[in-house]
Design an enzyme around this catalytic site. Structure first.
Site, PDB file in Angstrom:
ATOM      1  N   ASP A  18       0.817  -1.220   0.000  1.00  0.00           N
ATOM      2  CA  ASP A  18       0.000   0.000   0.000  1.00  0.00           C
ATOM      3  C   ASP A  18       0.848   1.266   0.000  1.00  0.00           C
ATOM      4  O   ASP A  18       0.675   2.147  -0.835  1.00  0.00           O
ATOM      5  CB  ASP A  18      -0.899   0.061   1.253  1.00  0.00           C
ATOM      6  CG  ASP A  18      -2.156  -0.792   1.114  1.00  0.00           C
ATOM      7  OD1 ASP A  18      -2.480  -1.198  -0.022  1.00  0.00           O
ATOM      8  OD2 ASP A  18      -2.802  -1.046   2.154  1.00  0.00           O
ATOM      9  N   ASP A 127      -6.976   4.458  12.783  1.00  0.00           N
ATOM     10  CA  ASP A 127      -5.614   4.946  12.587  1.00  0.00           C
ATOM     11  C   ASP A 127      -5.569   6.293  11.877  1.00  0.00           C
ATOM     12  O   ASP A 127      -4.755   7.151  12.200  1.00  0.00           O
ATOM     13  CB  ASP A 127      -4.782   3.898  11.839  1.00  0.00           C
ATOM     14  CG  ASP A 127      -4.472   2.700  12.721  1.00  0.00           C
ATOM     15  OD1 ASP A 127      -4.366   2.896  13.961  1.00  0.00           O
ATOM     16  OD2 ASP A 127      -4.347   1.577  12.206  1.00  0.00           O
ATOM     17  N   SER A 179      -5.361  -8.227   7.644  1.00  0.00           N
ATOM     18  CA  SER A 179      -4.686  -6.949   7.771  1.00  0.00           C
ATOM     19  C   SER A 179      -4.008  -6.942   9.137  1.00  0.00           C
ATOM     20  O   SER A 179      -4.658  -7.144  10.162  1.00  0.00           O
ATOM     21  CB  SER A 179      -5.712  -5.827   7.663  1.00  0.00           C
ATOM     22  OG  SER A 179      -5.156  -4.638   8.175  1.00  0.00           O
TER      23      SER A 179
HETATM   24  N1  ARG Z   1      -8.405  -2.106  16.017  1.00  0.00           N
HETATM   25  C1  ARG Z   1      -7.096  -1.778  16.458  1.00  0.00           C
HETATM   26  C2  ARG Z   1      -6.966  -0.317  16.735  1.00  0.00           C
HETATM   27  O1  ARG Z   1      -7.761   0.437  16.259  1.00  0.00           O
HETATM   28  C3  ARG Z   1      -6.040  -2.274  15.532  1.00  0.00           C
HETATM   29  C4  ARG Z   1      -6.033  -1.738  14.144  1.00  0.00           C
HETATM   30  C5  ARG Z   1      -4.821  -2.244  13.480  1.00  0.00           C
HETATM   31  N2  ARG Z   1      -4.794  -2.161  12.098  1.00  0.00           N
HETATM   32  C6  ARG Z   1      -4.712  -3.250  11.305  1.00  0.00           C
HETATM   33  N3  ARG Z   1      -4.422  -3.063  10.063  1.00  0.00           N
HETATM   34  N4  ARG Z   1      -4.896  -4.445  11.750  1.00  0.00           N
HETATM   35  O2  ARG Z   1      -6.074   0.083  17.448  1.00  0.00           O
END
Ligand code: ARG
Length: 454
Positions: A18, A127, A179
């Site tokens: 990505d 994120d 992911s």
């Molecule tokens: N749900 C978690 C958070 O918001 C992890 C997100 C992580 N991203 C991923 N691509 N798995 O902190």
């Protein structure tokens, strides 16, 4: 697309497909010069390889920073001090990493005189919020671009195609069906079959922890030593933070400790099924809490639990660089001044159990607690204590009677039919020392027997 020709954009770069495609996309679509920043929080691996890949993807400059030490010192330990677990479980690994990555992004943007920063988060997750808000707080003059939510919408195959055409290295290994985000404090896994919350996580989801069923039959005991809330020793041996967390991840992971399967609430309003592996985090949170139980007064424990929930929420929601955080931190830091001591935990087939604790600051007093020799507690004095402590309750019982609520247990329990049970008494009615004066007033004259709800 807007032409931002010649301007510099600093991109948070993971080395994955990505963000590699994003380097080329930002150049071609917006005419931006791209400088990448990769912060190693404990998962990047070969830093030279990442740097090389960034340049081959078209970056003018690739900055790689080993940020493991500051990550542990300024993000992980404070979250541990706070007992911060989002919705009671998630130790916040990803959420804690983002503000630090944003800080690195801003630092390099300043060095470069850049006006743009970019990240590879999608428009559906937490994120993006953490990046955007951290940048907003640290450098409100910078503009954030998030290609994945603003035009760079390619499928994985399209991305591979796009990369190949531009000589960008494409991952040789088959793409993980999930992911994943990873740092020292944990691994976050989502998507793929995990999107069905009824589906048990397939074994390939896990990489840091062994299946508890296949973990050693023999438990392992370890001793974690804390000083003012911060873990400093493992089995009596001093260790820097990064090493201690790495070691614990390995040890606890081997015993199947650290798996979390959670449906959590994203800030944007989506419920999301997440799997986490966080062996060190779970062991340290368990041990830290056990030490606090020994040294903090009950009022602090009770209040701190509320602060913990609030703190976890603000970290999760991307408000790291806020005054609210600073204010809560001041309280939390203050609570940690007595949190020094050792906790003995047992790791066994997925479980971490506290089996011993000791501290020079312990409020635990053997003389007070013991049922054996040396009892210093004045049991006779308990009568007076209960007299005053129960004053308001007794007053209420006398003036209002007991149990006027429809939901409470009937004061006269229904006699068991056919059992011959007789004389079932109301609670308390047998006690000579507390005649139930007035109890009939609120005592459900309407329902002598069967508890019929209105
Ligand atoms: N749900 C978690 C958070 O918001 C992890 C997100 C992580 N991203 C991923 N691509 N798995 O902190």
């Amino acid at each position: 697309m807007t032409d931002l020709s010649g301007r510099t954009c600093v991109l948070a770069y993971s080395g994955g497909l990505d963000t590699s495609v994003a380097v080329a996309w930002l150049r071609e679509t917006h005419g931006l010069e791209v400088v990448t920043v990769t912060g190693d929080l404990g998962s990047v691996g070969d830093l030279d390889q990442v740097r090389d890949k960034a340049v081959r993807s078209g970056a003018r400059r690739a900055v790689v920073v080993d940020a493991r030490e500051p990550f542990v010192r300024y993000f992980v330990w404070p979250a541990l001090h706070a007992d911060a677990l989002y919705q009671g479980r998630y130790p916040l690994a990803t959420a804690l990493g983002r503000p630090l990555l944003a800080k690195l992004l801003v630092d390099v943007a300043r060095e470069e005189g850049a006006t743009y920063v970019a990240h590879g988060s999608t428009g559906k997750g937490n994120d993006q919020v953490r990046f955007d808000l951290s940048v907003a707080a640290l450098a409100p003059d910078l503009t954030v671009i998030a290609p994945l939510r603003s035009g760079m919408n390619m499928t994985r195959d399209e991305e591979i195609d796009y990369a190949r055409k531009r000589g960008i290295p494409v991952p040789a290994t088959k793409k993980s069906p999930y992911s994943v985000d990873e740092n020292l404090w944990g691994r976050s896994i989502e998507a793929g079959v995990l999107e069905d919350p009824w589906e048990a996580p397939p074994p390939d989801v896990y990489q840091w922890t062994v299946d508890p069923d296949e973990a050693p039959a023999k438990p392992r005991e370890i001793v974690v030593g804390f000083r003012e809330g911060t873990p400093e020793t493992l089995d009596g041996e001093a260790s820097d933070g990064v090493t201690l967390v790495e070691k614990l991840n390995a040890i606890a992971g081997k015993h199947g400790v650290g798996r979390i399967d959670q449906v959590e609430d994203r800030l944007v309003g989506i419920k999301s099924r997440e799997i986490y592996e966080a062996p060190a985090a779970i062991v340290l949170h368990t041990a830290h809490r056990a030490l606090e139980d020994m040294v903090l007064p009950r009022e602090s424990l009770r209040f701190k639990e509320r602060i913990a929930a609030e703190y976890a929420e603000l970290v999760y929601n991307g408000l790291w660089f806020s005054s609210h955080h600073q204010d809560l931190s001041a309280y939390i830091r203050s609570t940690q001044r007595y949190v020094t001591g050792e906790i003995r935990v047992r790791l066994h087939r997925g479980n971490v159990t506290v089996v011993g604790r000791r501290s020079d600051n312990a409020l635990y007093s053997h003389a007070l607690a013991t049922y054996g020799k040396g009892d210093a507690f004045d049991q006779k004095a308990a009568e007076g204590f209960i007299q005053i402590y129960g004053l308001s309750l007794r007053n209420q019982a006398r003036l209002q009677g007991l149990s006027s609520g429809e939901t409470s247990m009937p004061l006269t329990l229904p006699a068991k039919s056919g059992s011959g049970a007789k004389g079932t008494e109301s609670p308390g009615s047998g006690s000579k020392s507390s005649p139930r004066r007035g109890a009939t007033r609120g005592g459900h004259p309407k329902r002598p027997g069967a508890p019929k709800r209105a």
